[in-house]
Every structure is written in C-alpha cells, then in structure tokens.
Scaffold this motif. Structure first.
Motif, mmCIF file in Angstrom:
data_model
loop_
_atom_site.group_PDB
_atom_site.id
_atom_site.type_symbol
_atom_site.label_atom_id
_atom_site.label_comp_id
_atom_site.label_asym_id
_atom_site.label_seq_id
_atom_site.Cartn_x
_atom_site.Cartn_y
_atom_site.Cartn_z
ATOM 1 N N UNK A 140 0.844 -1.189 0.000
ATOM 2 C CA UNK A 140 0.000 0.000 0.000
ATOM 3 C C UNK A 140 0.884 1.246 0.000
ATOM 4 N N UNK A 141 0.516 2.219 -0.817
ATOM 5 C CA UNK A 141 1.282 3.458 -0.900
ATOM 6 C C UNK A 141 0.364 4.554 -1.411
ATOM 7 N N UNK A 142 0.607 5.781 -0.981
ATOM 8 C CA UNK A 142 -0.249 6.887 -1.400
ATOM 9 C C UNK A 142 -0.209 7.114 -2.904
ATOM 10 N N UNK A 143 0.884 6.729 -3.566
ATOM 11 C CA UNK A 143 0.960 6.874 -5.016
ATOM 12 C C UNK A 143 -0.077 6.019 -5.731
ATOM 13 N N UNK A 144 -0.543 4.966 -5.058
ATOM 14 C CA UNK A 144 -1.495 4.030 -5.672
ATOM 15 C C UNK A 144 -2.933 4.307 -5.257
#
Length: 366
Positions: A146-150
C-alpha cells in the motif's frame, strides 16, 4: 513479461517532493524467479510430470531468450501533471499502450536531477503505477505494498493482458506467488484459483513465479509431508519468457528504474545489450512509415523524452549539453510529421510512435 528477470528484490530509494524527502520502497522485478533448471527431486508420477514439463524442461535463462521490445520513459511525464488523478491516468495510459504493443520492458528514467541514491517523485510514482498495472489482480494484495501513489490506481482500466487470467479461465501458463514451502517436499502457490498449485521445488515464500500448468487442470492429493491432505493443481516452474517463446503469448512487461539516460541505454537486463536503440524527437529524421527500414535486431529499445525532450534527460544528468543526444542512438526519428499541435504529450507520443514503427519493427526483429 521478457529477459533475465531478477528475483523480487526490494530496491530501497528515497523520493523528493515539495522540498521534503520521504522514504519510499520500489518493488522492482516482480516477475520473480528466473532460475528454471530443475531435477533431482522425486515425483509421485514421473511420466505425468515429464509430459507437463516438455516445453520447459531443463531450460536455462540464456536458452529462453527471444527478441524483445523495450520502451524508455522519463519520470517527468508525471511531474508535469497538475493533480495526482491526472498523473495516475497518464501512467495508466503508458501501461496500457505497453501492453497493446507487446512491450517486454518499460524503463523509467529519473530525470529529476536527484542526488545519487535518491529517486525523484515522478520516477517513483510512474514505476509504482506501471508495476501495479502489470501485476495480475489476484496477486496485487500480496505483492504490491500500500502506498499513497497508488491511491487512485484502482480506478484505472485494466491491461486485460493474457497473463491476467480470471478465476473462470484456464491457460497453459499462470502467474503465482509462493504461499508456503518445505525444503524436502516443495512449494504451494496462489494462482488465483480455488485450489493452490504445487511444484516439488522449494522456493522462498512471497516470490512471484511463472508456472506451466498444462493444457487442462490436473488435480492431485498430497499424501505425505506438511502438505498432506491438500488437493492441489500440479504445476511446473517456467521461465517468464516461455509463454512468448513457446506459445507466442504476450506475458506482460518488467519495470526497470534507471538513474539517468546513459544507464537506461546500457543496463540491458537481457542476455545481450540492446542492438537497436531508437530515439524519438521532433528534431529527428523524417521518414514515411511505409518506407522506413530498420536494421535486423534482437533487443530493441525505443526512447521517449518528457516535456523538455530527450535532450533534457541528457543535460540534467551532466552527460552533455543536450545538443548531441542523437549520437547516443542508432536511429533518431521524428515519428509524427506535420503535427497540428505545437506539442505532443509523451503518453501520446508513445502510442503514435509504436504505431508508426510497428510494421518496420516486425520486419526487423529477429
């Protein structure tokens, strides 16, 4: 996905955004295991295993090599976007174009001017979206952190590539991830079906691999060992290029992050180097598509510039003043002559250029 694939290593990097530095992890090389030599393990039914394995038996990475097509894109294509949503859409368009034209490798150039050991925000963002898009849906929860870019990647149209098999579909190959492993008994894999797959090689849990599954499902019940009682599907390790080499099936792309243009052109992951490097620019040579002739090549790379062109990629890395970038390529082409707009966005240029080059590439690639 073609070429010698690295195991699913984690490439630690840092990204710079709005004057702040943040730790970021790019999980590159998700194609997983590239070691496909096997043997030496007993099997309950050697004849069945040999039949399943006939197209991949004792294949080495070198022997599995086939012609490949790579594209090279700078991270600044998303730095130029006004919102995260727009950047996500642009990255998704690049991923879909790569799949449509059977691209085997997408190289992301960090042209941000970041210091050594750091990765610019645009390059990190683009690489993450490309990896997310290429990963089969049933493996994303496990493989893609999970990452904010996604955050908005889930709204992108899927690649719908042949290796993105649905639960209701059967294919001779399937992507999987190692669920559990025992050195003496083998490994089980999540392949997006009700039953797990099983091979007798012991691999590290969490590793993504390509499996040869045969023309139809072959169920077996494991009678001994830690997996005793499990009903599984018999599988066999395969090289990620086997679907393309053996069946002519497109099997996705790998994502490679390059710190500069020179590294993008020289650090070829395949057995040999790129033997045809094509740069695209409005300042390139003009040639009608129907009369374009390319030299014979096995590994082709087509490079695209960002908002400021390939010249900027060279200049920001201190590799030159940008005026001689064409000398880094075997061919430097203008793939969209007589354009009506003053500018062509990179995501548009990729689609236009691969269409323009398609017939010449098919005649050129050996």
């Amino acid at each position: 996905m073609g070429g010698q694939q690295s195991q699913d290593h984690l490439a630690a990097c840092r990204r710079s955004s709005a004057g702040q530095k943040h730790n970021a992890t790019l999980q590159l090389g998700l194609w997983g295991v590239h070691m496909v030599k096997r043997g030496g393990l007993a099997t309950p039914d050697k004849n069945k295993r040999k039949k399943l394995q006939k197209t991949v038996e004792e294949t080495s990475p070198a022997a599995a090599q086939q012609s490949t097509l790579s594209i090279c894109v700078p991270g600044s294509v998303v730095d130029n976007c006004q919102t995260r949503e727009q950047a996500t859409i642009v990255a998704g368009q690049i991923a879909r174009t790569a799949a449509i034209f059977n691209v085997d490798e997408v190289v992301v150039i960090d042209d941000s001017g970041a210091r050594s050991g750091e990765v610019g925000a645009g390059a990190a963002f683009l690489a993450r979206i490309l990896q997310y898009m290429e990963t089969p849906q049933y493996l994303r929860k496990t493989l893609v952190a999970m990452h904010q870019d996604l955050r908005m990647a889930g709204s992108l149209p899927p690649l719908d590539a042949p290796h993105h098999l649905r639960a209701s579909e059967w294919g001779p190959y399937r992507e999987g991830i190692v669920k559990s492993s025992d050195p003496a008994w083998g490994s089980t894999f999540d392949i997006g079906l009700e039953q797990d797959a099983f091979v007798e090689e012991a691999l590290r849990p969490g590793l993504r691999v390509t499996l040869a599954m045969g023309e139809s499902a072959e169920h077996m019940t494991i009678s001994k060992g830690p997996f005793a009682g499990q009903v599984v599907l018999r599988g066999c390790l395969a090289h990620p290029l086997d679907p393309k080499q053996q069946r002519g099936m497109y099997w996705g792309y790998q994502t490679r992050l390059a710190p500069n243009l020179a590294a993008a052109l020289s650090d070829c992951p395949f057995q040999a180097s790129y033997d045809l490097k094509i740069g695209t620019s409005e300042r390139g040579k003009v040639s009608p598509a129907k009369s374009l002739k390319l030299p014979s090549a096995k590994h082709v790379l087509v490079a695209f510039g960002g908002p400021l062109g390939l010249e900027h990629c060279q200049k920001v890395a201190g590799e030159g003043d940008g005026n001689d970038v064409s000398h880094q390529f075997d061919m430097y082409l203008n793939t969209c002559q007589k354009q009506g707009s003053r500018t062509i966005r990179t995501e548009e240029a990729i689609l236009i250029s691969l269409t323009y080059l398609q017939d010449a590439l098919q005649a050129s690639i050996t």
